[in-house]
Design a protein around this motif. Structure first.
Motif, PDB file in Angstrom:
ATOM      1  N   TYR B 386       0.958  -1.207  -0.005  1.00 48.56           N
ATOM      2  CA  TYR B 386       0.021  -0.019   0.017  1.00 48.56           C
ATOM      3  C   TYR B 386       1.133   1.315  -0.010  1.00 48.56           C
ATOM      4  N   PRO B 453     -11.145  -1.851   3.311  1.00 50.44           N
ATOM      5  CA  PRO B 453     -11.727  -0.303   2.952  1.00 50.44           C
ATOM      6  C   PRO B 453     -10.407   0.366   3.439  1.00 50.44           C
ATOM      7  N   LYS B 454      -9.545  -0.013   4.282  1.00 52.32           N
ATOM      8  CA  LYS B 454      -8.719   0.906   4.748  1.00 52.32           C
ATOM      9  C   LYS B 454      -7.510   1.253   3.764  1.00 52.32           C
ATOM     10  N   LEU B 457      -8.477  -1.437  -0.958  1.00 56.33           N
ATOM     11  CA  LEU B 457      -9.260  -1.370  -2.042  1.00 56.33           C
ATOM     12  C   LEU B 457      -8.602  -0.295  -3.130  1.00 56.33           C
ATOM     13  N   GLU B 458      -7.934   0.450  -2.600  1.00 56.61           N
ATOM     14  CA  GLU B 458      -7.145   1.500  -3.725  1.00 56.61           C
ATOM     15  C   GLU B 458      -5.905   0.678  -4.470  1.00 56.61           C
ATOM     16  N   THR B 512     -12.018  -7.086  -7.506  1.00 56.96           N
ATOM     17  CA  THR B 512     -12.041  -5.570  -7.417  1.00 56.96           C
ATOM     18  C   THR B 512     -13.429  -5.319  -7.288  1.00 56.96           C
ATOM     19  N   ASP B 526     -15.646   5.055   3.776  1.00 58.15           N
ATOM     20  CA  ASP B 526     -14.264   4.617   3.103  1.00 58.15           C
ATOM     21  C   ASP B 526     -14.634   4.811   1.675  1.00 58.15           C
ATOM     22  N   ARG B 529     -14.656   8.181   0.346  1.00 58.05           N
ATOM     23  CA  ARG B 529     -13.137   8.708   0.172  1.00 58.05           C
ATOM     24  C   ARG B 529     -12.369   8.015  -0.925  1.00 58.05           C
ATOM     25  N   ILE B 530     -12.571   6.884  -1.104  1.00 60.38           N
ATOM     26  CA  ILE B 530     -11.756   6.260  -2.129  1.00 60.38           C
ATOM     27  C   ILE B 530     -12.293   6.777  -3.556  1.00 60.38           C
ATOM     28  N   TYR B 531     -13.595   6.751  -3.545  1.00 56.88           N
ATOM     29  CA  TYR B 531     -14.355   7.029  -5.222  1.00 56.88           C
ATOM     30  C   TYR B 531     -13.894   8.096  -5.358  1.00 56.88           C
ATOM     31  N   LYS B 533     -11.200  10.089  -4.468  1.00 53.78           N
ATOM     32  CA  LYS B 533      -9.697   9.917  -4.209  1.00 53.78           C
ATOM     33  C   LYS B 533      -9.079   9.402  -6.141  1.00 53.78           C
ATOM     34  N   THR B 534      -9.802   8.352  -6.226  1.00 56.97           N
ATOM     35  CA  THR B 534      -9.652   7.670  -7.186  1.00 56.97           C
ATOM     36  C   THR B 534     -10.329   8.147  -8.468  1.00 56.97           C
TER      37      THR B 534
END
Lengths: 768, 768
Positions: B386, B453-454, B457-458, B512, B526, B529-531, B533-534
């Motif tokens: 990560y 989630p932490k 996933l990214e 994924t 989470d 945030r990820i959606y 960010k990515t």
């Protein structure tokens, strides 16, 4: 951005004006050579700016250790490096205590370089004002003698323009030279002796590992207003160099002239302990003649070369200059005098590609030398490979092929493989085919079959054996397949069933079997000798035939084309024209994996096969394959446009043919690839010649006749070229109205023009 | 020839007798490490014979310049080199003026080495007669502390056997060290300060380029017959080393003992200017405890490790020794304390493979660490990747993939790619799949979903994006294809549609997409945030799905097997058993092109996929594929036999499974590949563990349960292993009668044995 600073001129390459950032490029473009040695256009006097020093001796190389991340079995132990040889051109000039240096002087004006291709010399002239206020006019003229090919001659003239001045001129030799590409600070030369005798001096040295012995020598004479100075020079030496110093007070307007004769004697041609005396012999001859007479010889010798090889183009000075530059450079690189030498891709103009021999020689250069020289030159090129047959057999053994199979190296100096990337060395095996094709091509062109029974058949047997062992039978396809190869298109690696390679393999076997029959019938004693020597058997040749008769060729029913390799149609077939310009050249913009999985073709691959074996296919076949493959071809090899130009011309697409021609003819003069400072693309220059003669002129040998289907680009008024066909010189002139054929020789010959038979008498000119 | 000089012993590696030509091999086999540093079993005293010096500090490397013949776009600028660090073990011994040197003394007897794996120390003892007639008995004991992981401790005992003698002992530090693999004489360390203070000394240095700061330090005390000498040592320094000298007259029979505490403090853990004071802190702690107490701690710490990770084998001492050696070495290499560190293929036992991280970590090592440590250790291994996500995205960008696609490096130290062969770096992209699979595997084993989630996933999104961009649609096949890859079988390069890679690519996307759904539902914040960010969109994920749903898988109807890659059936399918023995190992006997076009498989490729995704296929499927591929597999990767052992066991072929097990378990101890002197095969040792636990024990996680289908090799009486399953320690014992399961923990758990549910209470033992 093209450099575009070379002035258009029919017979000369001319640069005007001094720009420091083009010094290295000009050093390449103004290179001189005489087949035995070569010299980049470095300045004689000290230059502290960016420069790429290069003095090269034919056949002198260094076996640098192969270093790779993951050593793979079968790698050659070394790769050959062309060596920068001791500096023989140096003449330092000190003026009232200040060293002449174009990088640090106050000003330079009227700077001009000329490479006179007609007469074979290079001249540089300029005026300079030094920091101390002294103004000089300098003119330096130099050439590498075609007649005494161990000799270089320099006339360096210094005129003092504005005040009485003390001028010190210091001709020197220096073996403290380095290679641009020496990553590892290795030392390549051992200097063993430095000596001098009056106005002569010598550095004896030999290369590390290969132990080539070289004597670098010089003799200098200095003249004030044409009168030789009476004092002998003072001589100083250090560990690696020797320098003669002449100091003279020169009045305003007076001229001091240095004549320096210098060069190399090499133990390829002399005994090692006789190198110095050999140097003295050259100097004695040169001194007897003097600079002017030597220059006269040079003009005459180049005149003879041009007589046989010139191409004229009317109505397009840049095209004229371009083609002459190409012909000139080919002749500077290789003259066919020594079958131990060959044609490196950069000739004597840079270090890249190790100055070694590639398949370029057989595939691209041979046609030029066959048509513009006596057939002995082409024979020498063939013989070069015959001499390397044992090494080619060893090379194949290293890769696990026994029984006399021969795999010629991809890159070589002495017959051993000296390139170290598996995808090239182990897999780009089609080179074997080009070497066999050259034997066929030589016979086709010269009509001389004697090479085959004498030497060629053994080469062919080694090659046929290799192909026979290299294939395997695919149970799945019920055919013989060739797995794991790299074709001429080096933008693919480790592919299966590259059509070009498969086709060549089959052809090589068929051709070898035919020659075996012919030699058996017509040259029985040669046949017996070879049959015994190679331990051939009819069982073996029957096995070969099984392979040739059952070779697999990938084919697409949909497109009706042979596929470059298995799986080609899995690629994303986006044409080059639909690629964003910012993506090109792909070899600079894309990572290797992306290039490999793309459909983009570096240079003709399937079409290279159609070029070699034109008569095996119809025009319709050619058209279909050209239409399919050319749109994916990025021509990022200098060897690509010429083949396409010839084929476009054949298909009657003269505009396209001309576009391809332009890409090849001024590649270096206009620096299309932004790399001319590294040296010139010598072997592709032969491709340019082919574009005119075989492309526009449509020259072919068929039915044992010279044939033409001449066309002319719209942009030209007329062009002409000469062909030495079996000792008869034919001059072909093409203009918008038609073509003319003039024979100078002693025999009547028949040619075909546009498929009609034309009889030519010696001295006669026939217009069609 | 196997070395076969290691004595069979259940808990120790023992060598008896001194043979100069096995010194380098033993230096590897008797290596010690503590996760933070490692030390080959070099002698403390001077040795003039052949030796391979190696002291290594975790995470300290040097970015050596990538040098290749033909530079290809996208190559990394450097490859990482593990650095030999300053010598901390040195103790020179001078006896009546003669230096002790086992290479030049009169005789050596009773030479013995022991690596005590149970307690974590290494001891060497011998008797020696010097040229001057003095006879000594020497015993040296050393360990790298698990508790103070910057500390090494040495007790070096010298007993004078035959006469009163003047003995001078000289503990020293030396930064004048070199790398075995430094081809180019590069310097890797800069020494900035050398200092000493009474019986302590320090060398401060930093690595070139990477600038890792290291303080190498020591403290020495010398005892005569157990009584510390009162005088301070004399200290001498030169540019690169520092030495303390103690000179003492020793009577016949008396013993002089040196206790040396030494090691490294590194600026990964301390401020650069505090390295010396940090060293003093370690020395203060160590001095307070003393050698014996530290040794006691060491035994206790190793005891704890064994408590959780030991495997016992009854009835086969060599097998017992082999598996313990593997478990011991894995624990010496990585303890999971620091998520910036990882597991190099040679650990701290040699320089090869640059000490860097490969996909070995995820594919082979993770299962071992998950099952024998607390889950934080496995988390650290995931977190390592990560932390490198940004670098993986940069790496993909360098290869032309935009939009946040991540390609993890094949080999790395800091997240950057540092391997430089295109066929590996650019093409062996399946590593991305192993990294995704590890996330799945961690969740499956630990039941802990929080990593996804932490962080996970990214990582998965980056990986899915890569696959989506890396495929292309084949009009010909009407499927998505993956061209130009190298699979786990590195004896193929640049193949199309490697089944394993294609299968992983599809699985990664599917997995994924599932995780996106799950996180969206269960971890909304989470997800947001990820959606964000990515910058993901539903259009993009729909595109991914199209690829996953339409991936091409090469298949043979005839053999009913997935093909390793397109065209596999064109090969000459001669089985390994039909190859002449003299042809093997093919990687030593054959040239690379021959290997590439052969059917021979270096390590599991299709079968690696069947190992990862066992539950996607039936046993019949596995059997067919195993029967097809194993006969072509040469197992020339240390990572190959373990997977085959597991699958053979699953197919009930216990004899074959055992044969494979033998190949992996004593690979280094018996030096199968004749290369142990270069270091040990650390990552494949995890495969040995898998062979027992997953192979013989049949351990799987399915239906969220721990499951077993235990079998036992004929050659064994019994074996047992321990599994930390979600903080419950389960001991599994298997013998010829059946298997027993003993739980030590605080919760009741259910497991399945041979598909039957078994409930286990804490403290209870259940026999099946």
């Amino acid at each position: 951005m093209n450099q575009d600073y070379i002035k258009a001129d029919e017979w000369s390459i001319v640069e005007e004006g001094f720009e420091k950032d083009r010094v290295k490029s000009s050093e390449s473009l103004f290179s001189i050579g005489n087949g035995a040695m070569g010299q980049r256009a470095n300045f004689e006097e000290h230059y502290s700016g960016a420069t790429f020093q290069g003095s090269y001796i034919a056949g002198v190389y260094y076996p640098d250790k192969t270093r790779v991340g993951w050593w793979k079995n079968g790698y050659p132990e070394y790769f050959a490096k062309v060596l920068n040889a001791p500096n023989w051109i140096g003449i330092d000039v000190v003026v009232n205590g200040e060293q002449l240096d174009l990088n640090s002087c106050k000003s330079v004006s009227n700077f001009r370089r000329e490479l006179n291709m007609q007469e074979g010399w290079y001249q540089r002239s300029f005026e300079v004002e030094l920091q101390n206020g002294v103004a000089l006019a300098i003119r330096s003229t130099r050439f590498l003698s075609l007649d005494l090919d161990e000799l270089g001659a320099i006339r360096y003239e210094i005129q003092v323009l504005n005040q009485e001045t003390q001028v010190s001129v210091q001709p020197y030799l220096d073996s403290g030279i380095t290679n641009e590409d020496s990553n590892w600070d290795d030392k390549f030369w051992n200097t063993t002796a430095i000596s001098s005798n009056k106005n002569r001096a010598y550095i004896e040295s030999h290369t590390m590992k290969t132990n080539f012995g070289v004597c670098t020598y010089m003799q200098s004479k200095v003249y004030l207003e044409g009168k030789e100075l009476s004092e002998e020079p003072s001589c100083t030496t250090d560990e690696l160099s020797v320098k003669n110093t002449y100091t003279q007070t020169v009045a305003k307007g007076q001229k001091l002239t240095v004549v320096k004769f210098a060069g190399y004697t090499v133990d390829r041609n002399h005994k090692t302990d006789a190198l110095k005396s050999a140097a003295d012999e050259v100097l004695d001859k040169a001194s007897e003649l003097g600079f002017e007479a030597l220059m006269g010889q040079q003009k005459a010798s180049w005149g003879k070369i041009w007589e046989m090889s010139d191409i004229t183009i009317e109505g397009d000075a840049k095209a004229q200059q371009g083609i002459r530059f190409n012909i000139f450079q080919l002749n500077q690189t290789y003259l066919g005098k020594d079958s131990r030498l060959n044609i490196g891709p950069k000739g004597f103009t840079g270090e890249k590609y190790g100055g070694s021999t590639y398949w370029d020689t057989e595939a691209y250069c041979l046609p030029f030398y066959m048509a513009t020289k006596n057939q002995e030159v082409a024979w020498s090129l063939l013989e070069y490979r015959y001499h390397h047959l044992d090494k080619a057999i060893e090379n194949a053994e290293k890769l696990g092929f026994a029984n006399g199979a021969a795999l010629y190296p991809m890159v070589t100096m002495n017959g051993e493989e000296c390139h170290n990337e598996w995808e090239i060395t182990f897999e780009e095996i089609h080179r074997n085919g080009a070497i066999a094709f050259a034997i066929y091509n030589y016979h086709r062109f010269t009509g001389d079959y004697s090479y085959v029974p004498k030497m060629g058949l053994e080469v062919l047997i080694g090659i046929a054996r290799f192909w026979h062992l290299r294939v395997n039978f695919s149970e799945d396809k019920q055919k013989y397949v060739l797995l794991g190869v790299t074709g001429p298109n080096e933008y693919e690696n480790n592919v299966n069933n590259n059509w070009y390679t498969n086709y060549l393999a089959k052809w090589c076997i068929d051709y070898t079997l035919e020659q075996l029959e012919k030699v058996k019938t017509e040259y029985a004693s040669d046949f017996d000798r070879i049959y015994t020597k190679t331990k051939l058997s009819s069982e073996e040749t029957a096995d070969w035939k099984k392979v040739a008769d059952n070779m697999f060729f990938p084919y697409s029913e949909k497109y009706e084309v042979y596929l470059q390799q298995d799986g080609f149609l899995d690629k994303e077939l986006v044409k080059v024209q639909d690629l964003d310009k910012s993506e090109r050249p792909v070899n600079q913009k894309w990572s290797w994996d992306r290039i490999l999985r793309s459909p983009y073709i570096k240079q003709a691959d399937v079409l290279q096969g159609f070029y070699f074996f034109e008569d095996h296919f119809t025009n319709k076949d050619l058209e279909r394959h050209f239409n399919f493959y050319e749109p994916f071809t990025v021509h990022e090899s200098s060897l690509s446009p010429c083949v396409h130009s010839i084929q476009a011309a054949k298909l009657g697409r003269m505009e396209q043919a001309y576009t391809f021609y332009l890409r090849t003819s001024r590649l270096d003069l206009d620096d299309y690839n932004k790399e001319v400072e590294e040296g010139l693309h010598i072997t592709s220059m032969a491709g340019t010649w082919m574009s005119i003669v075989e492309g526009f002129g449509g020259m072919r040998i068929a039915e044992d006749l010279l044939q033409f289907t001449p066309q002319i680009p719209n942009q030209w008024d007329a062009y002409s070229f000469k062909i030495n066909f079996r000792d008869q010189i034919l001059t072909v002139t093409v203009n918008k109205q038609g073509s003319t054929y003039q024979l100078s020789g002693d025999q009547t010959i028949s040619i075909k023009v546009n498929n009609d038979l034309v009889k030519l008498q010696p001295g006669q000119s026939v217009a069609v």
